[in-house]
Write a protein that holds these residues in place. Structure first.
Motif, mmCIF file in Angstrom:
data_model
loop_
_atom_site.group_PDB
_atom_site.id
_atom_site.type_symbol
_atom_site.label_atom_id
_atom_site.label_comp_id
_atom_site.label_asym_id
_atom_site.label_seq_id
_atom_site.Cartn_x
_atom_site.Cartn_y
_atom_site.Cartn_z
ATOM 1 N N ILE A 117 2.222 1.579 -3.623
ATOM 2 C CA ILE A 117 1.254 1.828 -4.696
ATOM 3 C C ILE A 117 0.316 2.984 -4.374
ATOM 4 C CG2 ILE A 117 -0.653 0.795 -5.990
ATOM 5 C CD1 ILE A 117 0.785 -1.923 -5.534
ATOM 6 N N GLU A 118 -0.207 3.030 -3.164
ATOM 7 C CA GLU A 118 -1.245 3.996 -2.821
ATOM 8 C C GLU A 118 -0.720 5.316 -2.260
ATOM 9 O OE1 GLU A 118 -4.444 3.573 -3.477
ATOM 10 O OE2 GLU A 118 -4.204 1.522 -4.186
ATOM 11 N N ARG A 171 -0.330 8.518 -4.402
ATOM 12 C CA ARG A 171 -1.581 9.144 -4.839
ATOM 13 C C ARG A 171 -2.410 9.688 -3.685
ATOM 14 N NH1 ARG A 171 -4.454 4.758 -8.353
ATOM 15 N NH2 ARG A 171 -3.654 3.416 -6.727
ATOM 16 N N PHE A 172 -1.942 9.524 -2.474
ATOM 17 C CA PHE A 172 -2.687 9.917 -1.286
ATOM 18 C C PHE A 172 -2.690 11.431 -1.108
ATOM 19 C CE2 PHE A 172 -2.715 10.755 3.327
ATOM 20 C CZ PHE A 172 -3.962 10.242 3.617
ATOM 21 N N ALA A 215 0.831 -1.209 0.000
ATOM 22 C CA ALA A 215 0.000 0.000 0.000
ATOM 23 C C ALA A 215 0.860 1.252 0.000
ATOM 24 C CB ALA A 215 -0.930 -0.004 1.205
#
Length: 185
Positions: free
Chosen positions: A60-61, A64-65, A57
């Motif tokens: 990858i995430e 973009r958070f 996470a």
């Protein structure tokens, strides 16, 4: 659709299959050989699962958070959704461990494959989704062989019970194997 294989995609696919098989085999050893309770096994496996999921996470995430999304989430019942997702994940792991403990890893994989085929078939029947004839044939074959596997497992278990009863000198209905049987009441 069509399959466009790339070396990176194939590497990810095969490594995913390898690591899932390793995880399932180790889980079966943990539950069977070490006689752990399902919740106890979940307690041992969950921290490692959290570390690897958090690493994925973060990779990858996190780029973009947006920090403002915490105060103003894009979905209104945001924390309710997060909580339900966590609860469902825990229940799925718990039920998977129960299946592994009661049967084996092969049955868990067969259940997940047949569940996926069942989801697709219900999507076609209930929602009118379109699948190709080759896909339909594949899903039907999957479901047929799931039924065949279960039938063979049940037949083997019944044969083993008969053999054990014969060795103990009685039939399954409680009479000695060579004695005349009384008519059922």
């Amino acid at each position: 659709g069509e399959v466009h294989a790339s070396p990176v995609g194939l590497l990810i696919f095969f490594s995913s299959m390898y690591f899932e098989a390793t995880r399932l085999i180790l889980t079966q050893k943990l539950l069977g050989q070490y006689k752990m309770h399902v919740v106890e096994a979940l307690l041992y496996i969950s921290p490692a699962t959290f570390v690897f999921t958090a690493a994925a996470a973060a990779t990858i995430e996190l780029p973009r958070f947006k920090p403002g999304d915490i105060r103003n989430p894009p979905i209104e019942p945001f924390w309710v959704g997060i909580g339900l997702t966590c609860l469902l994940g825990c229940l799925i792991n718990l039920s998977s461990f129960l299946v592994i403990q009661r049967t084996n890893v092969v049955m868990l994989k067969l259940l997940s494959i047949s569940r996926n085929a069942g989801v697709v078939v219900s999507g076609v029947v209930l929602f009118g989704e379109v699948i190709s004839p080759i896909q339909a044939c594949g899903y039907v074959i999957t479901l047929i062989f799931f039924v065949v596997y279960n039938y063979l497992q049940i037949t083997a278990a019944q044969a083993a019970a008969r053999a054990k009863a014969w060795e103990e000198g009685r039939s399954l209905d409680g009479h000695p194997p060579d004695s005349p049987r009384s008519p059922p009441p």
